[in-house]
Design an enzyme around this catalytic site. Structure first.
Site, PDB file in Angstrom:
ATOM      1  N   GLU A 388     -51.162  -8.023 -81.488  1.00 22.20           N
ATOM      2  CA  GLU A 388     -51.602  -9.329 -81.993  1.00 22.20           C
ATOM      3  C   GLU A 388     -51.688 -10.406 -80.905  1.00 22.20           C
ATOM      4  O   GLU A 388     -51.558 -11.598 -81.196  1.00 22.20           O
ATOM      5  CB  GLU A 388     -50.701  -9.795 -83.134  1.00 22.20           C
ATOM      6  CG  GLU A 388     -50.813  -8.939 -84.387  1.00 22.20           C
ATOM      7  CD  GLU A 388     -50.083  -9.519 -85.578  1.00 22.20           C
ATOM      8  OE1 GLU A 388     -49.212 -10.402 -85.380  1.00 22.20           O
ATOM      9  OE2 GLU A 388     -50.371  -9.107 -86.711  1.00 22.20           O
ATOM     10  N   GLU A 459     -52.461  -2.746 -89.811  1.00 24.17           N
ATOM     11  CA  GLU A 459     -51.446  -3.382 -90.655  1.00 24.17           C
ATOM     12  C   GLU A 459     -52.143  -4.001 -91.861  1.00 24.17           C
ATOM     13  O   GLU A 459     -53.277  -4.480 -91.759  1.00 24.17           O
ATOM     14  CB  GLU A 459     -50.661  -4.483 -89.913  1.00 24.17           C
ATOM     15  CG  GLU A 459     -49.746  -4.000 -88.806  1.00 24.17           C
ATOM     16  CD  GLU A 459     -48.977  -5.148 -88.147  1.00 24.17           C
ATOM     17  OE1 GLU A 459     -48.672  -6.135 -88.856  1.00 24.17           O
ATOM     18  OE2 GLU A 459     -48.693  -5.073 -86.946  1.00 24.17           O
TER      19      GLU A 459
END
Length: 802
Positions: A388, A459
């Site tokens: 991320e 995710e």
């Protein structure tokens, strides 16, 4: 290698560090004796300061080093030390290592005393250092501390294999394997060597080949062997065939090095239309896994690592796990190889990119991860981007190119949470949190990336809907349905290779995250690997084992205004028959209308009355159905009926001369259940016309404390062994009682120890803990003491392999 000696027992430990500890003559009798894997401190289950493990500590061990020939070396191999380590032998500093998630070796030869005891000292800094990934800003998980993986002594020749990387991705196309040999040439000599390879299946030689080559006099050299093969059995999800490759290094007939490497032959490829294993398209369905456990953080041995892999494959019916957000135990990967569980392996990190020195450590992490894990057939992709993080083309060009230089047989990915990110890697791996319960499960690929490159969701859910095992029933059901909705969206879209949910189980985290108690309740299981409702949405997506989980206690008081809602059954049964007080109510089938792409959609139970009103009341058949539907609407929505329903009710009142009290009596009799005897519900699940599972739900009259031990036999090997114990309050039909918090005291006798506190309480009706061996053999007794349920004793057998 010539010889390997485990060094995991009887270390001396102190939770501080002073320079005097380095001295070989220092008296460490006041230190605590510990066994590896070891956490520098046991943490509470929740509500603690994460800084309690962030300190410097010292480990000391007296080690015997055998004499070696003049052309041999002795090294020490650490599988994992969190976070920074410096190694001393007999008071002499020999080397260090930055990063707690990858293995490293230190050469002890120059400081060693041979045929004698040596004093080994390891300085461990478990602080969150800004020069080491994942640190530098916030991190949504704890990293703990200590020498938390195994340690071994290695006796090696001056010329030996530093790494051996076997690549099998060309096995279908070219019937070929290649082996990269990384040779350590301590004295930089020039000489002729022979490498002999023997490929074995079930201990029988399948194929032999060799290569003569010349050392060029460099300290580190590499070469590649390519070999054609015949009659190879492929490694796949259902039949994960494993071979052993024996690699021997000779000089003039003298043995220099020997390795036995377990490998599997398979072809993996992410394409623009999905993921292919051995040229068969497979939809990836997985969960993310942290490597943490309650109380001891990362410090758990082989058996606990194996159990987690088994839970993912067999209990949750998954085909993939992402190692979030760092490389994990070799034992976990070994088990994934053995059972056919695909692995997304990635470097340590979480959002933050540090300075040049920090990035150098990250690049070293890439190298260490790949050279350590490359021979695992379960690993299908390398994550070479900080999870991320924002784009950093210069840095990520380096990580990608380094990965390709070490392993061109696997594709790379880089997990991001931003759309249209610069794609340097081979696969666009994206965390998709678009789903909020009522909207689409996942974004379309074209909404995230314009490229035709392969696309994988890494995710989903997680922080979007944190769920505790003891949340109210509606919340737990909603959590499960959100996971189902994303699975459906993934299965429906051929341009998405698959989706890996967040996450397997709850985990401790920093103050910036979680629910204020240092726990992120994002898992489909709790921290003790006890399933929540959402776990059964995954478990039901397989054919082999019957699954039928009734996601309700069927208690009207659990719902707002005592209005019972439809009941979800997460099952792989063809249909379910419902009986109420021994009367057949109805047959219910999977909801393919809403979930047309799932292997096994849930079954929705929306009728608890059946034909009872028609059979027992003075209504015509059609009117009985109208009354049933009206009362069902009231049970779900209260008296806020549609205008058309009010008209129907008025007509029934008029036709049968009924009043409000009559209607209330009907509702109480068939829906409310107040004042009557307890209602028994029996659900029977059928596959191929045969009843394969049955669940009974009723009021709780005789609760029982159920004790389950994963393994009643512990085997101490190169480390201590461990097993999980689960305590669960159940009713007389073996159904979980969620709202229970009974206090429990634990004790034991014999060759075992209890990990964590000895006084615990049920959390949402259940709790787990682990026990471990203590160095002796024999029979142990584990006692579970309850004021309400008295004492329950479980017998544990402890043996040793070494």
């Amino acid at each position: 290698m010539l010889r390997k000696q485990p060094l995991n027992f009887n270390w001396k430990y102190t939770p501080d560090f002073k320079e005097v500890y380095i001295n070989s003559s220092f008296d460490d009798t006041s230190f605590t004796t510990v066994q590896l894997p070891h956490s520098n401190i046991e943490t509470p289950y929740n509500n603690f300061d994460e800084k309690i493990y962030q300190f410097e500590s010292c480990y000391r061990k007296k080690i015997w080093i055998d004499s070696i020939a003049s052309d041999e070396r002795v090294l020490i191999h650490f599988e994992g030390v969190m976070t920074y380590a410096k190694v001393y032998l007999n008071g002499q500093y020999l080397g260090d290592h930055k990063g707690g998630y990858t293995a490293f070796k230190i050469d002890l030869t120059e400081a060693a005393k041979f045929d004698a005891d040596n004093e080994l000292v390891v300085y461990v800094d478990s602080q969150e250092r800004n020069d080491i990934p994942p640190f530098g800003f916030v991190v949504d998980y704890l990293t703990y501390g200590g020498i938390y993986r195994e340690v071994s002594l290695e006796y090696r020749h001056n010329i030996h294999f530093e790494s051996i990387a076997v690549k099998t991705n060309d096995i279908i196309k070219n019937s070929e394997m290649s082996i990269d040999l990384y040779v350590h040439n301590q004295l930089k000599i020039k000489d002729h060597l022979t490498c002999i390879c023997d490929l074995k299946l079930n201990n029988q030689s399948h194929h032999q080949f060799s290569l003569d080559f010349t050392l060029m006099g460099e300290h580190k050299e590499s070469l590649t062997i390519s070999e054609s093969l015949k009659d190879i059995k492929l490694w796949d999800l259902d039949n994960p065939t494993l071979y052993t490759l024996e690699v021997t290094l000779l000089r003039n007939g003298k043995l220099l090095d020997h390795h036995e490497i377990r490998i599997g032959f398979r072809e993996v490829e992410f394409r623009k239309d999905g993921f292919y294993l051995n040229r068969e398209k497979i939809k990836i369905r997985g969960l993310n896994r942290h490597q943490s456990f309650p109380y001891v953080g990362y410090a758990m041995p082989k058996s606990a690592q194996y159990k987690d892999a088994d839970l993912l494959k067999y209990d949750l019916a998954l085909n993939t796990v992402r190692l979030s957000h760092y490389p994990q135990s070799k034992h976990f990967l070994d088990r994934c190889d053995e059972i056919g569980l695909l692995v997304f392996d990635e470097i340590p990190g979480w959002q933050h990119i540090g300075d040049e020195a920090w990035q150098d450590v990250a690049l070293q992490n890439v190298k260490e991860m790949i050279l350590t894990d490359i021979n695992h057939p379960s690993v299908i992709i390398w994550g070479v981007r900080i999870n991320e993080s924002q784009d950093d083309d210069c840095f990520y060009e380096k990580t990608h190119q380094l990965a390709k230089s070490l392993d061109d047989s696997r594709q790379t990915g880089g997990v991001r949470c931003i759309r249209d990110s610069h794609l340097i890697e081979d696969v666009y791996t994206y965390n998709d949190f678009v789903h909020t319960g009522k909207n689409q499960g996942l974004d379309k690929k074209k909404a995230v990336i314009k490229s035709e490159k392969p696309y994988l969701v890494t995710e989903y859910n997680g922080h979007m809907f944190p769920t505790k095992k003891f949340d109210n029933e509606s919340h737990r059901v909603e959590h499960a349905l959100r996971h189902l909705n994303v699975m459906e969206a993934s299965a429906a879209d051929d341009l998405i290779s698959g989706a890996i949910g967040w996450c397997m189980f709850d985990y401790n985290t920093h103050k910036d995250f979680g629910s204020g108690d240092k726990i992120c309740y994002h898992g489909v299981m709790d921290m003790f690997r006890i399933p929540k409702y959402a776990a059964y949405t995954y478990a039901s997506q397989q054919h082999d084992t019957p699954v039928m989980h009734i996601a309700s206690s069927i208690n009207i008081g659990e719902y707002e205004a005592s209005l019972l809602q439809d009941i979800c059954i997460f099952t792989n049964c063809d249909y379910v028959e419902l009986y109420k007080n021994n009367t057949h109510i109805n047959t219910f089938r999977p909801n393919y209308e809403k979930y047309p792409h799932l292997l096994h959609p849930p079954i929705i139970v929306d009728d608890f009355v059946g034909s009872a009103i028609m059979d027992n009341e003075n209504f015509s058949k059609n009117d009985a159905l109208i009354v049933k539907n009206l009362l069902a609407s009231v049970s779900k929505n209260g008296t806020n009926l549609k205008f058309t329903d009010k008209l129907k009710m008025a007509w029934i009142f008029l036709k049968y001369k009924m009043n409000t009290r009559d209607a209330e009596d009907l509702y109480t009799k068939y829906f409310g259940g107040w004042g009557g005897s307890a209602t028994d519900y029996v659900f029977k699940g059928y596959k191929d016309g045969e009843c394969v599972t049955e669940v009974q739900k009723s009021q709780v009259f005789n609760p029982e404390l159920k004790v389950s031990v994963d393994s009643s036999e512990l085997i101490e090997d190169i480390t201590y062994d461990t097993t999980r114990v689960v305590l669960e309050l159940v009713d007389e039909y073996d159904q979980s009682i969620i709202y229970a918090h009974d206090a429990i005291r634990l004790s034991c006798e014999g060759p075992i120890e209890i990990i964590g506190p000895k006084m615990i309480s049920l959390i949402g009706g259940s709790i787990g803990f682990w026990i471990k061996t203590s160095g002796e053999t024999g029979t142990a007794n584990l006692h579970i003491h309850s004021e309400r349920f008295k004492t329950i004793t479980k017998e544990i057998k402890v043996t040793k392999l070494i």
